[in-house]
Design a protein around this motif. Sequence first.
Motif, PDB file in Angstrom:
ATOM      1  N   ILE A 201      22.382 -58.410  37.325  1.00 14.05           N
ATOM      2  CA  ILE A 201      21.945 -58.814  35.984  1.00 14.05           C
ATOM      3  C   ILE A 201      22.984 -58.352  34.977  1.00 14.05           C
ATOM      4  O   ILE A 201      23.826 -57.506  35.278  1.00 14.05           O
ATOM      5  CB  ILE A 201      20.559 -58.231  35.618  1.00 14.05           C
ATOM      6  CG1 ILE A 201      20.575 -56.705  35.643  1.00 14.05           C
ATOM      7  CG2 ILE A 201      19.488 -58.768  36.532  1.00 14.05           C
ATOM      8  CD1 ILE A 201      19.282 -56.073  35.160  1.00 14.05           C
ATOM      9  N   ARG A 202      22.917 -58.924  33.779  1.00 19.16           N
ATOM     10  CA  ARG A 202      23.875 -58.560  32.738  1.00 19.16           C
ATOM     11  C   ARG A 202      23.518 -57.207  32.122  1.00 19.16           C
ATOM     12  O   ARG A 202      22.367 -56.786  32.154  1.00 19.16           O
ATOM     13  CB  ARG A 202      23.893 -59.627  31.644  1.00 19.16           C
ATOM     14  CG  ARG A 202      24.388 -60.987  32.136  1.00 19.16           C
ATOM     15  CD  ARG A 202      24.224 -62.058  31.085  1.00 19.16           C
ATOM     16  NE  ARG A 202      22.873 -61.952  30.521  1.00 19.16           N
ATOM     17  CZ  ARG A 202      22.577 -62.140  29.245  1.00 19.16           C
ATOM     18  NH1 ARG A 202      23.485 -62.492  28.394  1.00 19.16           N
ATOM     19  NH2 ARG A 202      21.337 -62.000  28.808  1.00 19.16           N
ATOM     20  N   ASN A 203      24.519 -56.561  31.532  1.00 23.03           N
ATOM     21  CA  ASN A 203      24.293 -55.290  30.846  1.00 23.03           C
ATOM     22  C   ASN A 203      23.208 -55.423  29.784  1.00 23.03           C
ATOM     23  O   ASN A 203      22.393 -54.518  29.605  1.00 23.03           O
ATOM     24  CB  ASN A 203      25.580 -54.784  30.195  1.00 23.03           C
ATOM     25  CG  ASN A 203      26.548 -54.185  31.181  1.00 23.03           C
ATOM     26  OD1 ASN A 203      26.330 -54.216  32.386  1.00 23.03           O
ATOM     27  ND2 ASN A 203      27.632 -53.642  30.664  1.00 23.03           N
ATOM     28  N   ALA A 204      23.198 -56.540  29.073  1.00 30.83           N
ATOM     29  CA  ALA A 204      22.202 -56.747  28.015  1.00 30.83           C
ATOM     30  C   ALA A 204      20.784 -56.713  28.585  1.00 30.83           C
ATOM     31  O   ALA A 204      19.855 -56.220  27.929  1.00 30.83           O
ATOM     32  CB  ALA A 204      22.455 -58.066  27.298  1.00 30.83           C
ATOM     33  N   SER A 205      20.616 -57.210  29.789  1.00 24.84           N
ATOM     34  CA  SER A 205      19.299 -57.182  30.425  1.00 24.84           C
ATOM     35  C   SER A 205      18.883 -55.757  30.770  1.00 24.84           C
ATOM     36  O   SER A 205      17.714 -55.401  30.674  1.00 24.84           O
ATOM     37  CB  SER A 205      19.289 -58.035  31.688  1.00 24.84           C
ATOM     38  OG  SER A 205      19.529 -59.381  31.366  1.00 24.84           O
ATOM     39  N   ILE A 206      19.846 -54.943  31.164  1.00 22.60           N
ATOM     40  CA  ILE A 206      19.544 -53.537  31.443  1.00 22.60           C
ATOM     41  C   ILE A 206      19.127 -52.853  30.144  1.00 22.60           C
ATOM     42  O   ILE A 206      18.136 -52.118  30.106  1.00 22.60           O
ATOM     43  CB  ILE A 206      20.750 -52.829  32.093  1.00 22.60           C
ATOM     44  CG1 ILE A 206      21.113 -53.494  33.426  1.00 22.60           C
ATOM     45  CG2 ILE A 206      20.441 -51.340  32.303  1.00 22.60           C
ATOM     46  CD1 ILE A 206      22.423 -53.014  34.027  1.00 22.60           C
ATOM     47  N   HIS A 207      19.866 -53.138  29.060  1.00 27.49           N
ATOM     48  CA  HIS A 207      19.533 -52.554  27.758  1.00 27.49           C
ATOM     49  C   HIS A 207      18.153 -53.001  27.279  1.00 27.49           C
ATOM     50  O   HIS A 207      17.492 -52.258  26.558  1.00 27.49           O
ATOM     51  CB  HIS A 207      20.602 -52.913  26.715  1.00 27.49           C
ATOM     52  CG  HIS A 207      21.841 -52.089  26.835  1.00 27.49           C
ATOM     53  ND1 HIS A 207      21.899 -50.781  26.411  1.00 27.49           N
ATOM     54  CD2 HIS A 207      23.064 -52.388  27.339  1.00 27.49           C
ATOM     55  CE1 HIS A 207      23.111 -50.304  26.646  1.00 27.49           C
ATOM     56  NE2 HIS A 207      23.838 -51.253  27.213  1.00 27.49           N
ATOM     57  N   HIS A 208      17.728 -54.171  27.684  1.00 20.46           N
ATOM     58  CA  HIS A 208      16.380 -54.646  27.328  1.00 20.46           C
ATOM     59  C   HIS A 208      15.325 -53.704  27.923  1.00 20.46           C
ATOM     60  O   HIS A 208      14.344 -53.360  27.265  1.00 20.46           O
ATOM     61  CB  HIS A 208      16.172 -56.079  27.841  1.00 20.46           C
ATOM     62  CG  HIS A 208      14.754 -56.530  27.772  1.00 20.46           C
ATOM     63  ND1 HIS A 208      14.148 -56.868  26.584  1.00 20.46           N
ATOM     64  CD2 HIS A 208      13.813 -56.669  28.732  1.00 20.46           C
ATOM     65  CE1 HIS A 208      12.880 -57.202  26.822  1.00 20.46           C
ATOM     66  NE2 HIS A 208      12.666 -57.094  28.118  1.00 20.46           N
ATOM     67  N   HIS A 209      15.521 -53.300  29.159  1.00 16.95           N
ATOM     68  CA  HIS A 209      14.575 -52.404  29.839  1.00 16.95           C
ATOM     69  C   HIS A 209      14.771 -50.945  29.423  1.00 16.95           C
ATOM     70  O   HIS A 209      13.794 -50.200  29.283  1.00 16.95           O
ATOM     71  CB  HIS A 209      14.721 -52.516  31.358  1.00 16.95           C
ATOM     72  CG  HIS A 209      14.328 -53.841  31.903  1.00 16.95           C
ATOM     73  ND1 HIS A 209      13.013 -54.250  31.996  1.00 16.95           N
ATOM     74  CD2 HIS A 209      15.078 -54.872  32.375  1.00 16.95           C
ATOM     75  CE1 HIS A 209      12.963 -55.470  32.513  1.00 16.95           C
ATOM     76  NE2 HIS A 209      14.201 -55.867  32.756  1.00 16.95           N
ATOM     77  N   PHE A 210      16.030 -50.542  29.282  1.00 18.65           N
ATOM     78  CA  PHE A 210      16.378 -49.155  28.978  1.00 18.65           C
ATOM     79  C   PHE A 210      17.458 -49.175  27.900  1.00 18.65           C
ATOM     80  O   PHE A 210      18.634 -49.377  28.214  1.00 18.65           O
ATOM     81  CB  PHE A 210      16.879 -48.438  30.236  1.00 18.65           C
ATOM     82  CG  PHE A 210      15.910 -48.521  31.380  1.00 18.65           C
ATOM     83  CD1 PHE A 210      14.800 -47.681  31.417  1.00 18.65           C
ATOM     84  CD2 PHE A 210      16.094 -49.450  32.407  1.00 18.65           C
ATOM     85  CE1 PHE A 210      13.893 -47.766  32.462  1.00 18.65           C
ATOM     86  CE2 PHE A 210      15.184 -49.533  33.453  1.00 18.65           C
ATOM     87  CZ  PHE A 210      14.082 -48.692  33.474  1.00 18.65           C
ATOM     88  N   PRO A 211      17.076 -48.993  26.624  1.00 20.15           N
ATOM     89  CA  PRO A 211      18.036 -49.122  25.523  1.00 20.15           C
ATOM     90  C   PRO A 211      19.284 -48.253  25.669  1.00 20.15           C
ATOM     91  O   PRO A 211      20.362 -48.642  25.231  1.00 20.15           O
ATOM     92  CB  PRO A 211      17.223 -48.711  24.292  1.00 20.15           C
ATOM     93  CG  PRO A 211      15.804 -49.008  24.670  1.00 20.15           C
ATOM     94  CD  PRO A 211      15.716 -48.744  26.154  1.00 20.15           C
TER      95      PRO A 211
END
Length: 192
Positions: free
Chosen positions: A38-48
């Motif tokens: 998944i993209r980094n932005a998707s990780i940030h969605h779950h864990f800022p």
Amino acid sequence: MNTPSTKADDILRCARALIVRGGYNSFSYADISGVVGIRNASIHHHFPSKADLVRRLVAQYRQEAEAGLAELERNVADPLEQLRAYVGYWEGCIADASHPFCVCAMLAGEIPVLPEAVAVEVRAHFRRLSAWLASVLERGVAEGRLTLTGSAGDNAEIFMATVHGAMLSARAYGEPGMFGAITRPLLQRLAA
């Protein structure tokens, strides 16, 4: 019945493996992105932030450890056998490489540079494990199964440090059997 894995679960699982392999500062969201797909932005969605991710991971790890200790309490009555089972759990995990290192022990070495929210969770794990060990040791002495030199609290800290040090030695030497070579004498010394 197992619930299906979510992306957040996949991220946490990947972060756990990366921490066990190299610690807090050894990975980035880009590393997770490559593994989970998944993209980094998707990780940030779950864990800022990385601190949010690792704090949640350690909180989850603490819950798992608490459940494991509770299960041990339910299934094994003898204090000496509880200690043997605890050590045996880690010996098996190190031998089969399923969980070759305690997440909190790995992070404890980085406490000076960890975000405070993560450090608080790591310290809480150590305090809880030490309290459990002290209670097992106290019961063992009361039941005539264990012999201690010093207080149960001091012996709990020695026990915990020996187990974590044995993990480190097994890793340093690349010899899973080193864990048992270090922990067996500890159990023998405690047995009444």
